[in-house]
Design an enzyme around this catalytic site. Structure first.
Site, short mmCIF file in Angstrom:
data_model
loop_
_atom_site.label_atom_id
_atom_site.label_comp_id
_atom_site.label_asym_id
_atom_site.label_seq_id
_atom_site.Cartn_x
_atom_site.Cartn_y
_atom_site.Cartn_z
N TYR A 173 -44.77 24.77 -47.54
CA TYR A 173 -45.73 25.97 -47.54
C TYR A 173 -46.38 26.23 -48.94
O TYR A 173 -45.99 25.97 -49.97
CB TYR A 173 -45.10 27.27 -47.08
CG TYR A 173 -44.50 27.22 -45.72
CD1 TYR A 173 -44.71 26.09 -44.73
CD2 TYR A 173 -43.93 28.27 -45.32
CE1 TYR A 173 -44.49 26.25 -43.47
CE2 TYR A 173 -43.28 28.18 -43.90
CZ TYR A 173 -43.69 27.20 -43.16
OH TYR A 173 -43.16 27.21 -41.70
N SER A 193 -44.88 30.74 -34.16
CA SER A 193 -46.02 30.48 -33.53
C SER A 193 -45.81 31.37 -32.09
O SER A 193 -46.49 31.04 -30.95
CB SER A 193 -46.60 29.20 -32.93
OG SER A 193 -47.09 28.58 -34.15
N PHE A 236 -51.03 30.90 -32.92
CA PHE A 236 -52.08 30.77 -33.89
C PHE A 236 -52.99 32.12 -33.62
O PHE A 236 -54.20 31.82 -34.07
CB PHE A 236 -52.97 29.46 -33.90
CG PHE A 236 -51.89 28.36 -34.03
CD1 PHE A 236 -50.83 28.49 -34.81
CD2 PHE A 236 -52.60 26.99 -34.03
CE1 PHE A 236 -49.97 27.30 -35.02
CE2 PHE A 236 -51.85 25.91 -34.71
CZ PHE A 236 -50.54 26.06 -35.00
N LEU A 291 -53.22 34.67 -28.56
CA LEU A 291 -52.52 35.68 -27.74
C LEU A 291 -52.90 37.21 -28.28
O LEU A 291 -52.45 38.09 -27.47
CB LEU A 291 -51.03 35.53 -27.59
CG LEU A 291 -50.78 34.48 -26.84
CD1 LEU A 291 -49.22 33.82 -26.76
CD2 LEU A 291 -51.23 34.40 -25.46
N GLY A 299 -55.94 38.09 -28.65
CA GLY A 299 -57.35 38.65 -28.20
C GLY A 299 -58.42 38.36 -29.14
O GLY A 299 -59.52 38.69 -28.81
#
Length: 374
Positions: A77, A262, A266, A269, A271
């Site tokens: 990361y 997740s 990403f 969900l 919106g």
């Protein structure tokens, strides 16, 4: 896995203490490790790319205040993985720990990068020598400990398998021989055992692993007296419930809990990408490589779930996260955020219980569009 839950004030001392300011947070046992983790974990993969060091420290402070104790990182990361930024995420956590002296209040997890010929997987980490042999894993762990400014990890995970396998959104199994240099699972477990014996690692876990792989790790551990896997970190969300098909039974019968990553697919969900929107600074706006949840089927399913949440008077993000939180095989739900407002909203999902009617409507959508994302 029907893991016992603990109110914050009742949390046993397992080497990680959390504040009891947020009584809505629950804690679940991490396999047979004796470690208790918050049902919400703080994901960190944007730190060093979309988030600054100051942002990272603010998120850590807020998460700790809200009852989170599991912090999940990786040597790779931030993402997208680049040589210029590799290791910054762990460095930001390390500087926070050095400044605040709160090591005993968190369950700190990181992951060792695996090998891959995929151009989207990093080849710059450890100069590309990322097989799970003794020299490579020792370099990986020592590097993580140095950046994190700690002398041990509570959970050390293999980021993806050291063999040819379908992972990171691949549906089909790649029917070919393993690459030269691939290391047998028994050898890897022996190396991990040495880390545990040395006190550098408390427990071990897998990530992006398959049922066959998990079964081999468990069988070899039992046969040869090697460390037992306590967790598996795989993708899981309303758009990808494939964990339920074969891996959930391992959680139930073998006490290997899921660390779900997740859970918002990403951000789809939440919106915020509805009707083709691409908000400034959002992950799908910035990075074309994040296409795992961009298929027409995934977009259609997400639209249905977002609409359901709004009809029920719920935040779409909180409904999606609360669903993951409610699954009996989930040990912890790894959330990520690029702002404190996002983080607060996501953390509030820990207090949300979905009613039976909402859960049934979720199942109706799932039956119509099952697992649109791999």
């Amino acid at each position: 896995m029907a893991a016992p839950l603990y109110a914050a004030a009742q949390l046993p001392h397992y080497g990680a203490i959390v504040d009891d300011k947020d009584v809505s947070m629950e804690y679940r046992k991490l396999g047979h490790s004796g470690i208790a983790v918050s049902v919400i974990a703080l994901g960190t993969m944007t730190w060093g790319e979309q988030n600054s060091e100051a942002d990272a420290h603010s998120q850590l402070d807020l998460a700790l205040e809200r009852g989170v104790n599991l912090i999940d990182a990786a040597e790779m990361y931030p993402v997208p993985p680049r040589p210029e930024t590799q290791g910054l995420t762990e460095r930001y956590i390390g500087s926070w720990l050095a400044a605040g002296g709160r090591r005993d209040r968190i369950v700190l997890a990181s992951k060792a990068t695996g090998p891959s010929a995929d151009p989207q997987r990093p080849s710059h980490v450890r100069d590309g020598h990322c097989h799970f042999d003794r020299a490579s894993l020792t370099a990986a762990l020592d590097g993580s400990l140095r950046r994190l400014q700690t002398d041990y990890l509570d959970l050390y995970q293999l980021h993806w398998p050291d063999r040819n396998v379908n992972y990171f959104g691949m549906r089909d199994y790649p029917w070919r021989d393993d690459a030269p240099g691939s290391v047998e699972i028994a050898e890897t477990l022996e190396v991990l055992q040495s880390f545990v014996t040395a006190g550098k690692v408390r427990a071990i876990g897998l990530s992006n692993e398959t049922p066959w792989g998990l079964s081999r790790f468990l069988t070899l551990a039992e046969q040869q007296g090697l460390p037992r896997v306590v967790s598996i970190q795989n993708a899981y969300s309303l758009l990808n419930r494939s964990f339920e098909v074969a891996l959930a039974e391992f959680s139930h019968r073998e006490q290997v809990g899921l660390l779900a990553y997740s859970p918002l697919a990403f951000g789809r969900l939440s919106g915020k990408y509805e009707d083709g929107a691409r908000p400034d600074g959002a992950r799908l706006t910035l990075f074309e490589r994040f296409a795992r949840y961009n298929s027409p089927q995934s977009v259609a399913a997400a639209t249905e779930y977002v609409a359901l949440a709004r009809r029920q008077g719920l935040s779409p993000a909180q409904m999606a996260l609360a669903f993951v939180n409610s699954r009996p095989f989930v040990s912890s739900n790894i959330i990520g955020a690029t702002s404190l407002a996002q983080l607060n909203e996501n953390l509030d999902s820990a207090a949300l219980t979905l009613d039976a009617a909402t859960l049934e409507m979720i199942e109706t959508i799932h039956r119509c569009i099952p697992n649109p994302a791999p």
